[in-house]
Each structure stands twice: as C-alpha cells, then as structure tokens.
Design an enzyme around this catalytic site. Structure first.
Site, PDB file in Angstrom:
ATOM      1  CG  ASP A  21      -1.824  -1.213   1.305  1.00  0.00           C
ATOM      2  OD1 ASP A  21      -1.893  -1.974   0.326  1.00  0.00           O
ATOM      3  OD2 ASP A  21      -2.440  -1.408   2.365  1.00  0.00           O
ATOM      4  CE  LYS A  81      -3.803  -4.390   1.362  1.00  0.00           C
ATOM      5  NZ  LYS A  81      -4.352  -3.598   2.473  1.00  0.00           N
ATOM      6  CB  CYS A 113      -1.849  -2.708   5.829  1.00  0.00           C
ATOM      7  SG  CYS A 113      -3.436  -1.852   5.593  1.00  0.00           S
TER       8      CYS A 113
END
Length: 200
Positions: A21, A81, A113
């Site tokens: 990310d 996601k 995450c």
C-alpha cells in the site's frame, strides 16, 4: 501454523517481495514517507536485477490512489484490496503458485496493514522478513510498537541493504555491482526513528 524456528537466512530462489500500500494519498500523512518510497523503489529495482517475484497491494485505490509514481510497478502483480492484510485470496494463491516460503515485506502502515499481513503470513507458515527502514505509520509510536510486536511474534527484522546483501551472499555474485549501486543511494531522511535512543 507459525513458521518453525530458523536462522532467517534468505534465499533468492525461495523469496518474494511484498509491497504494502505505498500509495499517493498517504504521501502527506505518513511519517518519513520519502524513506518508505526510497526503500520500496530500491527493493523493486533490486528484485528485477535478481529475478525475485514482487507482489504489491493497493488499499481501496479509488479513494487512496495508485502506487506512487516513483515506484515502478511495471511488470509487478498489483492486487486491489479492502482487507487490511495483504493476504487476500488472489495474492495468497499467487504466493502458492510461486512456491516461496520467505516474504520480504515493506510498506504502510506498520501497525495496521503491515502488522496484519505479517501475522497472517506467519500463521500460514511463511517466514517473514520486515524491512524496517521501509515501513512507517502516521505516528512514530505506532510504528515502534508494531515492530516490537512483530519481533515478538517471530518476524525477522532487517533492513533493505542487509536483506539484499544476504540474498546475493558474496561479492563474487554476478549482480553484486548492480545491487551495491542501488543500496549506496542515501535515504532522504537519515533518522529512521526505530530506536529513539540511537541516532541512526
């Protein structure tokens, strides 16, 4: 099951890099974000040199943007996601297809995450190597606690340079000069803030 106790010796043939990310929307809010970008860029470039597979995720990219432009994800498998963990079914299936057992992980955020990805990987039997100079959070304290938590859980702590040199093992490696050139580039911010008492 958690991965069995080992020395954590990385093997290029059994390793995948996971980019968590590293997205545009986080640029202005993540502590030391330029360092995260620098490390992600270095690791992805090194993966190309060493022919190591790279899997990346983007958290809700319609809202948070794509992977930052500095990190060239051309040829990288990128998975969208909404789950915090990277270990969504398509990515997990791809890891199985690659037949790797070691994951070198970097990205954001450390305490959400990255942490949940690490724990899920450990639970599935993967050996996790956390690139500590390539992870961050909005608040430094969250990053510090996440790293301590993951160390306790059985994650191996490493740095980008240490991991890459471990993967090539020797100055006689055919790609030594290319890897050496990549790791020589200094990070934008020198103090990573991992250990507050140390001036890293």
């Amino acid at each position: 099951m958690m991965a069995g106790r080992s020395l954590g010796k990385l093997s290029a043939s059994g390793t995948a890099f996971l980019v968590c990310d590293v997205q545009e929307r986080f640029r202005s809010v993540i502590d030391k974000f330029p360092n995260v970008v620098h490390v992600a860029k270095t690791m992805v470039q090194a993966a190309r040199v060493l022919n190591i597979p790279v899997l990346a995720t983007e958290q809700n990219p319609s809202r948070l943007g794509k992977t930052v432009s500095e990190v060239d994800v051309t040829g990288v498998e990128v998975f969208e996601k909404k789950l915090f963990s990277m270990l969504i079914p398509p990515l997990e299936d791809r890891l199985k297809q690659l037949n790797v057992k070691q994951a070198v992980l970097f990205g954001i955020e450390s305490h959400v995450c990255v942490l949940q990805t690490s724990l899920d990987l450990l639970e599935k039997g993967y050996e996790v190597h956390l690139v500590t100079d390539g992870v961050s959070s909005q608040r430094p304290f969250d990053r510090q606690i996440a790293i301590e938590r993951l160390k306790t859980a059985g994650v191996f702590l490493t740095t980008s340079e240490s991991a890459l040199f471990q993967l090539i093992q020797s100055a006689d490696h055919a790609k030594f000069k290319e890897i050496s050139a990549l790791v020589k580039a200094p990070p934008p911010i020198k103090d990573y803030g991992l250990f507050p008492q140390a001036n890293l």
